[in-house]
Design an enzyme around this catalytic site. Structure first.
Site, mmCIF file in Angstrom:
data_model
loop_
_atom_site.group_PDB
_atom_site.id
_atom_site.type_symbol
_atom_site.label_atom_id
_atom_site.label_comp_id
_atom_site.label_asym_id
_atom_site.label_seq_id
_atom_site.Cartn_x
_atom_site.Cartn_y
_atom_site.Cartn_z
ATOM 1 N N MET A 171 0.833 -1.187 0.000
ATOM 2 C CA MET A 171 0.000 0.000 0.000
ATOM 3 C C MET A 171 0.876 1.248 0.000
ATOM 4 S SD MET A 171 -2.872 -1.448 -0.139
ATOM 5 C CE MET A 171 -3.524 -3.075 0.181
ATOM 6 N N CYS A 172 0.262 2.391 -0.148
ATOM 7 C CA CYS A 172 0.962 3.659 -0.209
ATOM 8 C C CYS A 172 0.292 4.644 0.742
ATOM 9 C CB CYS A 172 0.955 4.204 -1.638
ATOM 10 S SG CYS A 172 1.555 3.024 -2.887
ATOM 11 N N ARG A 173 0.749 5.867 0.756
ATOM 12 C CA ARG A 173 0.110 6.960 1.486
ATOM 13 C C ARG A 173 0.012 8.139 0.526
ATOM 14 N NH1 ARG A 173 -2.040 4.852 5.700
ATOM 15 N NH2 ARG A 173 -2.362 3.522 3.896
#
Length: 251
Positions: free
Chosen positions: A1-3
């Site tokens: 996942m990322c932000r």
């Protein structure tokens, strides 16, 4: 996942969201609070966009945000009233390169994806085949995020409103790749469009500004979590949150 995050409002230094806030994006790159089984760090690249006139300017790298020695001074000296930024945690098997890092850009539009397309790449091969050949040949990178951007961008080029382009892309991708996590973020300098499908998002408003972020940047009680399966359309003065179609329920 990322932000990822988006800001609209009175001009602020880029460093406000990248470095200065207690839980700024640089901290989220090495100490995120809510990855939802999507890794432990966001060290596979980063990017930030702001606007000069009506076109987005982008700075991105394929290295961890905290290793860029030049960016803190640049971010402190650059002010903007519209910002989109992201840090990346690459899905296993996908390349770690500068061109794979969000935000992706086209004119005034900027785009980021937090999540993963289930069954990649076979699950979305048919959707990719519907795109113009040139779009496929010029993908920023062979990743799910870059393909999602191409699908959204194609709708925008055909005249779809930004919220419609994002909503239709999420609905279509989830139908063919159920179980995908599709938190998208699209900005055009005046409006932010975001979705929640399988991951977290929070919104903070006040003082003529709006912040939309994967994780709150501080302990301000003005932050409000966005429920799952929602479409967010935000400007500095308005935030509209509406349910996604029932077909987008996670499997």
């Amino acid at each position: 996942m990322c932000r990822h995050l988006g800001y609209l409002g009175p001009p602020i230094p880029l460093s406000t969201v990248l470095f200065d806030a207690p839980h700024s994006l640089v901290r989220q790159s090495w100490a995120p609070k809510d990855m939802r089984r999507g890794g432990t760090m966001n060290a596979d690249g980063f990017g930030v966009t702001w606007y000069v006139d009506s076109a987005a300017v982008r700075y991105r790298r394929g290295c961890p945000l905290w290793t860029d020695a030049d960016l803190p001074a640049l971010a402190a000296a650059t002010t903007a009233g519209a910002i989109v930024a992201a840090v990346r945690s690459a899905t296993v098997g996908m390349p770690v390169t500068e061109t794979a890092a969000a935000p992706f850009t086209d004119g005034r539009f900027v785009f980021s994806h937090n999540g993963a397309v289930a069954g990649w790449p076979d699950s979305v091969a048919e959707l990719a085949a519907r795109l113009p050949t040139r779009d496929l040949l010029t993908l920023d990178a062979p990743t799910d995020a870059a393909l999602l951007w191409a699908l959204v961008r194609h709708r925008l080029r055909e005249g779809a409103e930004p919220s419609k382009a994002v909503l239709d892309t999420v609905t279509e991708v989830h139908a063919t790749a159920p179980g995908s996590r599709l938190n998208l973020l699209l900005g055009d300098g005046a409006t932010l469009v975001a979705t929640t499908l399988g991951h977290a998002l929070s919104v903070r408003t006040g003082s003529g500004a709006v912040l939309v972020a994967s994780e709150p940047l501080d302990d301000d009680p003005a932050w409000r979590p966005v429920p799952d399966r929602r479409l967010v359309v935000a400007t500095p003065s308005t935030v509209e949150v509406s349910p996604l179609p029932d077909e987008t329920r996670l499997s």
